[in-house]
Design a protein around this motif. Structure first.
Motif, PDB file in Angstrom:
ATOM      1  N   ARG A 244      54.374 -49.626  27.231  1.00  0.00           N
ATOM      2  CA  ARG A 244      55.633 -48.994  27.670  1.00  0.00           C
ATOM      3  C   ARG A 244      55.363 -47.638  28.317  1.00  0.00           C
ATOM      4  O   ARG A 244      56.004 -47.268  29.311  1.00  0.00           O
ATOM      5  CB  ARG A 244      56.587 -48.829  26.485  1.00  0.00           C
ATOM      6  N   GLY A 245      54.407 -46.897  27.766  1.00  0.00           N
ATOM      7  CA  GLY A 245      54.062 -45.586  28.329  1.00  0.00           C
ATOM      8  C   GLY A 245      53.485 -45.709  29.733  1.00  0.00           C
ATOM      9  O   GLY A 245      53.852 -44.961  30.648  1.00  0.00           O
ATOM     10  N   GLN A 246      52.582 -46.686  29.917  1.00  0.00           N
ATOM     11  CA  GLN A 246      51.986 -46.896  31.246  1.00  0.00           C
ATOM     12  C   GLN A 246      53.061 -47.304  32.246  1.00  0.00           C
ATOM     13  O   GLN A 246      53.078 -46.842  33.394  1.00  0.00           O
ATOM     14  CB  GLN A 246      50.909 -47.977  31.172  1.00  0.00           C
ATOM     15  N   LEU A 247      53.961 -48.189  31.808  1.00  0.00           N
ATOM     16  CA  LEU A 247      55.023 -48.653  32.716  1.00  0.00           C
ATOM     17  C   LEU A 247      55.988 -47.513  33.054  1.00  0.00           C
ATOM     18  O   LEU A 247      56.479 -47.428  34.187  1.00  0.00           O
ATOM     19  CB  LEU A 247      55.771 -49.841  32.103  1.00  0.00           C
ATOM     20  N   ALA A 248      56.213 -46.618  32.111  1.00  0.00           N
ATOM     21  CA  ALA A 248      57.101 -45.479  32.377  1.00  0.00           C
ATOM     22  C   ALA A 248      56.491 -44.563  33.433  1.00  0.00           C
ATOM     23  O   ALA A 248      57.203 -43.938  34.227  1.00  0.00           O
ATOM     24  CB  ALA A 248      57.369 -44.703  31.087  1.00  0.00           C
ATOM     25  N   THR A 249      55.155 -44.472  33.453  1.00  0.00           N
ATOM     26  CA  THR A 249      54.472 -43.652  34.460  1.00  0.00           C
ATOM     27  C   THR A 249      54.535 -44.323  35.835  1.00  0.00           C
ATOM     28  O   THR A 249      54.781 -43.677  36.846  1.00  0.00           O
ATOM     29  CB  THR A 249      52.997 -43.449  34.064  1.00  0.00           C
ATOM     30  N   LEU A 250      54.303 -45.633  35.851  1.00  0.00           N
ATOM     31  CA  LEU A 250      54.207 -46.351  37.127  1.00  0.00           C
ATOM     32  C   LEU A 250      55.582 -46.677  37.712  1.00  0.00           C
ATOM     33  O   LEU A 250      55.766 -46.663  38.930  1.00  0.00           O
ATOM     34  CB  LEU A 250      53.415 -47.648  36.933  1.00  0.00           C
ATOM     35  N   ALA A 251      56.522 -47.034  36.862  1.00  0.00           N
ATOM     36  CA  ALA A 251      57.844 -47.464  37.334  1.00  0.00           C
ATOM     37  C   ALA A 251      58.911 -46.858  36.422  1.00  0.00           C
ATOM     38  O   ALA A 251      59.488 -47.547  35.577  1.00  0.00           O
ATOM     39  CB  ALA A 251      57.931 -48.993  37.333  1.00  0.00           C
ATOM     40  N   PRO A 252      59.180 -45.562  36.584  1.00  0.00           N
ATOM     41  CA  PRO A 252      60.077 -44.862  35.649  1.00  0.00           C
ATOM     42  C   PRO A 252      61.461 -45.500  35.546  1.00  0.00           C
ATOM     43  O   PRO A 252      62.091 -45.429  34.495  1.00  0.00           O
ATOM     44  CB  PRO A 252      60.175 -43.453  36.243  1.00  0.00           C
ATOM     45  N   SER A 253      61.939 -46.133  36.634  1.00  0.00           N
ATOM     46  CA  SER A 253      63.287 -46.713  36.568  1.00  0.00           C
ATOM     47  C   SER A 253      63.255 -48.214  36.276  1.00  0.00           C
ATOM     48  O   SER A 253      64.294 -48.873  36.295  1.00  0.00           O
ATOM     49  CB  SER A 253      64.027 -46.444  37.877  1.00  0.00           C
ATOM     50  N   GLY A 254      62.074 -48.761  36.007  1.00  0.00           N
ATOM     51  CA  GLY A 254      61.953 -50.199  35.773  1.00  0.00           C
ATOM     52  C   GLY A 254      62.436 -50.616  34.392  1.00  0.00           C
ATOM     53  O   GLY A 254      62.514 -49.805  33.470  1.00  0.00           O
ATOM     54  N   ALA A 255      62.755 -51.906  34.280  1.00  0.00           N
ATOM     55  CA  ALA A 255      63.172 -52.457  32.987  1.00  0.00           C
ATOM     56  C   ALA A 255      61.989 -53.202  32.354  1.00  0.00           C
ATOM     57  O   ALA A 255      61.168 -53.775  33.065  1.00  0.00           O
ATOM     58  CB  ALA A 255      64.341 -53.410  33.182  1.00  0.00           C
ATOM     59  N   VAL A 256      61.915 -53.166  31.040  1.00  0.00           N
ATOM     60  CA  VAL A 256      60.879 -53.891  30.310  1.00  0.00           C
ATOM     61  C   VAL A 256      61.560 -54.816  29.303  1.00  0.00           C
ATOM     62  O   VAL A 256      62.400 -54.361  28.514  1.00  0.00           O
ATOM     63  CB  VAL A 256      59.926 -52.927  29.559  1.00  0.00           C
ATOM     64  N   LEU A 257      61.222 -56.106  29.357  1.00  0.00           N
ATOM     65  CA  LEU A 257      61.796 -57.063  28.418  1.00  0.00           C
ATOM     66  C   LEU A 257      60.667 -57.717  27.634  1.00  0.00           C
ATOM     67  O   LEU A 257      59.673 -58.148  28.213  1.00  0.00           O
ATOM     68  CB  LEU A 257      62.572 -58.159  29.165  1.00  0.00           C
TER      69      LEU A 257
ATOM     70  N   PRO B  59      48.390 -32.329  31.937  1.00  0.00           N
ATOM     71  CA  PRO B  59      47.417 -31.693  31.038  1.00  0.00           C
ATOM     72  C   PRO B  59      47.761 -30.231  30.763  1.00  0.00           C
ATOM     73  O   PRO B  59      47.357 -29.686  29.736  1.00  0.00           O
ATOM     74  CB  PRO B  59      46.095 -31.774  31.815  1.00  0.00           C
ATOM     75  N   GLN B  60      48.544 -29.598  31.660  1.00  0.00           N
ATOM     76  CA  GLN B  60      48.878 -28.181  31.477  1.00  0.00           C
ATOM     77  C   GLN B  60      50.140 -27.996  30.621  1.00  0.00           C
ATOM     78  O   GLN B  60      50.133 -27.247  29.659  1.00  0.00           O
ATOM     79  CB  GLN B  60      49.067 -27.485  32.830  1.00  0.00           C
ATOM     80  N   CYS B  61      51.227 -28.693  30.999  1.00  0.00           N
ATOM     81  CA  CYS B  61      52.497 -28.396  30.316  1.00  0.00           C
ATOM     82  C   CYS B  61      53.014 -29.561  29.465  1.00  0.00           C
ATOM     83  O   CYS B  61      54.017 -29.412  28.774  1.00  0.00           O
ATOM     84  CB  CYS B  61      53.554 -27.965  31.327  1.00  0.00           C
ATOM     85  N   GLY B  62      52.353 -30.724  29.535  1.00  0.00           N
ATOM     86  CA  GLY B  62      52.738 -31.827  28.668  1.00  0.00           C
ATOM     87  C   GLY B  62      53.918 -32.643  29.147  1.00  0.00           C
ATOM     88  O   GLY B  62      54.359 -33.574  28.474  1.00  0.00           O
ATOM     89  N   MET B  63      54.441 -32.311  30.330  1.00  0.00           N
ATOM     90  CA  MET B  63      55.588 -33.069  30.840  1.00  0.00           C
ATOM     91  C   MET B  63      55.131 -34.467  31.296  1.00  0.00           C
ATOM     92  O   MET B  63      54.006 -34.631  31.765  1.00  0.00           O
ATOM     93  CB  MET B  63      56.202 -32.305  32.025  1.00  0.00           C
ATOM     94  N   ALA B  64      56.020 -35.470  31.128  1.00  0.00           N
ATOM     95  CA  ALA B  64      55.678 -36.833  31.554  1.00  0.00           C
ATOM     96  C   ALA B  64      55.558 -36.891  33.076  1.00  0.00           C
ATOM     97  O   ALA B  64      56.412 -36.357  33.788  1.00  0.00           O
ATOM     98  CB  ALA B  64      56.744 -37.805  31.074  1.00  0.00           C
ATOM     99  N   LEU B  65      54.497 -37.512  33.572  1.00  0.00           N
ATOM    100  CA  LEU B  65      54.266 -37.606  35.015  1.00  0.00           C
ATOM    101  C   LEU B  65      54.537 -39.021  35.493  1.00  0.00           C
ATOM    102  O   LEU B  65      54.269 -39.983  34.787  1.00  0.00           O
ATOM    103  CB  LEU B  65      52.814 -37.251  35.347  1.00  0.00           C
TER     104      LEU B  65
END
Lengths: 223, 127
Positions: A181-194, B92-98
């Motif tokens: 879920r964390g990886q998907l939030a980085t790659l596709a922040p507005s995507g849905a996960v089911l 790595p600096q401020c911890g905000m989600a990227l």
């Protein structure tokens, strides 16, 4: 003396024009179209079989199946009672929009509400080719490992929906759902996960509700 | 492995771009390839060589401009550097989600074309 010619053109412009024409066709007919992409064996066809059963009588469905060889997947969908056509790529690793156009024209499907285009099992090449779909769906089975989104960022960043499959196997495999879920939030922040299991039925109602919601939204926007 | 199909599209686009320039050969073709385009630059160059081999454009060179995806931090108001092929979940600096953005380019930018000398501006007709 060499002449310099500025081009500034998309490499896949021909495919994208074909995809735009398909998108126009599907806008006119008011059908929702999904492009399903995953590695081989993650459960694309099984998800579709389960979806056909769950949506029985509620929506008219159709399928286009892309494979290197065999009619097996189209046969499986036809056995479920929906019209389906097989595209055999004979070695090619992806479907392109012109193949889908040809398949649509030749299949002469009865009217449908949702068309599933099941791409060739491959997490890389299908990513580059727009097929005129409303959105891409990436599937990831829990047996494939929890590092896949970051390993295959192109597909997981473009998929609006990621379906985790075979969740019934979670007790038997090391699969960190939070990491995924964390990886998907980085790659596709507005995507849905089911999270789903075709075996237990987990998540299938949510998946079907998503299809119905997106179909209604498309028809409302087109009305 | 779809780099050969991609190379064919680049070749078709390049040839179409110089179609009005008479006979001649491609010298260089410059393309932009994004990190999230699902295309591998080295394989693309190998595919180009295989495709043009033995033809009029065998000497041409495919130049790939690599376009990395960005990981911008709104907290620091800066792009965050990372090692190639890796991703950051948190700054790595401020911890905000990227989040990841960009890097989906797959474009033909520019073609240089060498017209045949006989077709050059001298206009000397064959005897």
């Amino acid at each position: 003396m060499a002449e310099v010619v500025d081009v500034r053109a998309k490499v896949l412009a021909a495919n994208e024009e074909a995809a735009a024409r398909l998108r126009g066709t599907f806008r006119t007919s008011g059908a929702l179209v999904l492009n399903l992409i995953s590695s081989p064996g993650s459960g694309k066809t099984t998800l579709l079989e389960t979806t056909v059963k769950a949506l029985a009588g509620r929506l008219r469905l159709a399928g286009i199946e892309g494979d290197v060889a065999t009619e097996r997947d189209a046969d499986r969908l036809r056995a479920m009672g929906i019209p389906a056509v097989q595209i055999l790529t004979g070695g090619a690793c992806h479907l392109d929009a012109r193949q889908v156009r040809k398949a649509i024209d030749e299949a002469a499907f009865p009217a449908f509400d949702v068309l599933f285009i099941e791409n060739v099992g491959n997490l890389i090449c299908p990513t580059s080719y727009d097929l005129g779909e409303d959105f891409k769906v990436a599937l990831l089975s829990v047996t494939e490992g929890d590092d896949k989104p970051f390993k295959y960022p192109a597909i997981f960043s473009r998929a609006e929906v990621t379906v985790i499959t075979k969740a019934d196997l979670l007790p038997h495999v090391a699969f960190d759902m939070d990491a995924v879920r964390g990886q998907l939030a980085t790659l596709a922040p507005s995507g849905a996960v089911l999270v789903t299991s075709a075996k237990t039925g987990e998540g299938i109602a949510e998946w079907c509700a998503l299809l119905e919601r997106r179909l209604a939204a498309k028809r409302e926007a087109g009305a | 492995m779809h780099e050969l199909s991609i190379a064919q599209e680049i070749y078709r686009t390049s040839r179409a771009a110089v179609a009005g320039h008479g006979a001649g050969r491609l010298e260089t073709v410059k393309v932009a390839v994004g990190e999230l385009s699902a295309v591998e630059p080295d394989l693309l160059v190998f595919a180009w060589q295989a495709l043009t081999q033995g033809g009029p454009d065998a000497e041409s060179e495919l130049k790939v401009e690599w376009r990395p995806a960005r990981q911008f931090c709104a907290g620091c108001n800066a792009d965050k550097p990372r090692s190639p092929g890796s991703w950051l979940r948190l700054c790595p600096q401020c911890g905000m989600a990227l989040a990841v953005s960009g890097g989906d380019e797959l474009d033909v930018l520019q073609v240089t074309f060498l017209p045949d000398e006989a077709a050059g501006e001298g206009g000397v007709a064959d005897g």
